[in-house]
Design a protein around this motif. Structure first.
Motif, short mmCIF file in Angstrom:
data_model
loop_
_atom_site.label_atom_id
_atom_site.label_comp_id
_atom_site.label_asym_id
_atom_site.label_seq_id
_atom_site.Cartn_x
_atom_site.Cartn_y
_atom_site.Cartn_z
N LEU A 78 12.55 -23.11 -1.08
CA LEU A 78 12.01 -24.62 -1.05
C LEU A 78 13.51 -25.12 0.31
N ALA A 79 14.19 -24.13 0.52
CA ALA A 79 15.07 -24.59 1.55
C ALA A 79 14.64 -24.24 2.78
N ALA A 80 13.54 -23.27 2.97
CA ALA A 80 12.91 -23.01 4.03
C ALA A 80 11.62 -23.99 4.28
N PRO A 82 10.65 -27.37 2.22
CA PRO A 82 10.61 -28.22 1.09
C PRO A 82 9.08 -28.57 0.25
N LYS A 83 8.24 -28.51 1.05
CA LYS A 83 7.03 -28.91 0.30
C LYS A 83 6.47 -28.11 -0.60
N GLY A 84 6.85 -26.92 -1.03
CA GLY A 84 6.80 -26.13 -2.11
C GLY A 84 5.60 -25.59 -2.38
N THR A 85 4.77 -25.18 -1.25
CA THR A 85 3.41 -24.60 -1.41
C THR A 85 3.60 -22.98 -1.22
N VAL A 86 2.85 -22.36 -1.75
CA VAL A 86 2.87 -20.83 -1.07
C VAL A 86 1.54 -20.94 -0.37
N PRO A 87 1.56 -19.82 0.54
CA PRO A 87 2.38 -18.93 0.93
C PRO A 87 3.46 -19.68 2.10
N VAL A 88 4.41 -18.85 2.21
CA VAL A 88 5.48 -19.45 3.14
C VAL A 88 5.93 -17.96 4.02
N LEU A 89 5.99 -18.18 5.32
CA LEU A 89 6.65 -17.10 5.96
C LEU A 89 7.91 -17.54 6.71
N VAL A 90 8.94 -16.77 6.68
CA VAL A 90 10.31 -17.22 7.31
C VAL A 90 10.40 -16.06 8.41
N LEU A 91 10.18 -16.24 9.51
CA LEU A 91 10.42 -15.24 10.97
C LEU A 91 11.91 -14.83 10.98
N ALA A 92 12.03 -13.95 11.52
CA ALA A 92 13.47 -13.24 11.82
C ALA A 92 14.40 -14.35 12.42
N ASP A 93 13.79 -15.16 13.21
CA ASP A 93 14.54 -15.97 14.15
C ASP A 93 14.60 -17.60 13.36
N GLY A 94 14.26 -17.41 12.13
CA GLY A 94 14.30 -18.70 11.34
C GLY A 94 13.21 -19.41 11.38
N VAL A 153 9.58 -21.21 10.71
CA VAL A 153 9.08 -21.31 9.35
C VAL A 153 7.61 -21.46 9.67
N VAL A 154 6.66 -20.78 8.76
CA VAL A 154 5.06 -20.96 9.01
C VAL A 154 5.02 -21.19 7.48
N ASP A 155 4.14 -22.34 7.16
CA ASP A 155 4.22 -22.73 5.76
C ASP A 155 2.69 -23.32 5.46
#
Ligand code: GSH
Length: 208
Positions: A45-47, A49-61, A63-65
């Motif tokens: 949720l920190a990455a 906040p819209k709270g749907t899956v999937p969420v991808l957090v890349l190594a550089d921070g 976010v693709v949600d």
């Protein structure tokens, strides 16, 4: 596995399925974190906040949600099966809007106050468009499997499974064969891997 992109996912979610499949097809290594929708992890949720899956957090921070954006990100890194050669953004958008609308109101009439029969009929009408496309080739954009197939079939799978006996009586033989091929593929099998729910501090689990 420090530094790998992190994919927050829910096994049974069709959006997450298509994202996992594209990641697997690309061969990009990611850490898979299985979430429970009623208790989403704070880190997810920190990455996003819209709270749907999937969420991808890349190594550089970064976010693709959105699931389609995750698919396109993975395939832009590597696309050994040429899934991007079988893309149809308009058809996918129509699936996500029109077909998903009817799927939800057929499958969950109590949630939507909807008439399931009406939405089931509208869903079949939408699928008859796929049936017509599949008269020309084994997949939606030609004989080869492409992004459009993978983006759409998890939703058709849900629709079919809502009342399988009824679905099997519909005049959709090509859709049924196409669906069976995708559900029966080794890649789908790998994408449906069962992993325990992720909790902070768990040892990383790799997708693939
Ligand atoms: N447009 C989003 C939709 C994703 C979506 O709606 N996922 C559902 C699960 S299938 C979800 O996370 N719903 C939130 C919830 O149920 O709390 C995408 O393509 O990634």
């Amino acid at each position: 596995m420090n530094g790998l992109p992190i994919l927050y996912s829910f096994r049974r979610c069709p959006y997450a399925m298509r994202a996992r499949m594209a990641v697997l097809a690309s061969g990009v290594a990611v850490e898979l974190r299985e979430v429970v929708l009623r208790a989403k992890p704070d880190a997810m949720l920190a990455a996003s906040p819209k709270g749907t899956v999937p969420v991808l957090v890349l190594a550089d921070g970064r976010v693709v949600d959105e699931s389609l954006e995750i698919m396109r990100w993975a395939l832009a890194v590597c696309d050994p099966l040429d899934w991007l050669g079988g893309d149809d953004a308009a058809l996918i958008a129509d699936c996500d809007a029109t077909f998903k609308h009817h799927l939800d109101r057929y499958k969950y009439p109590e949630r939507h106050g909807s008439d399931p029969d009406e939405h089931r009929a509208a869903g079949v009408a939408w699928l008859s468009g796929l049936e017509a496309r599949l008269a020309h080739a084994a997949n939606l954009c030609g004989d080869a499997v492409g992004l459009a197939d993978i983006a759409i079939f998890p939703f058709v799978r849900q629709f079919a499974a809502t009342d399988r006996a009824w679905f099997d009586t519909q005049a959709l033989p090509r859709v049924r064969a196409w669906l069976a091929a995708h559900v029966g593929s080794p890649l789908f099998d790998r994408a449906m891997l069962r992993v325990p729910r992720w909790q902070a501090g768990d040892a990383p689990v790799r997708l693939g």
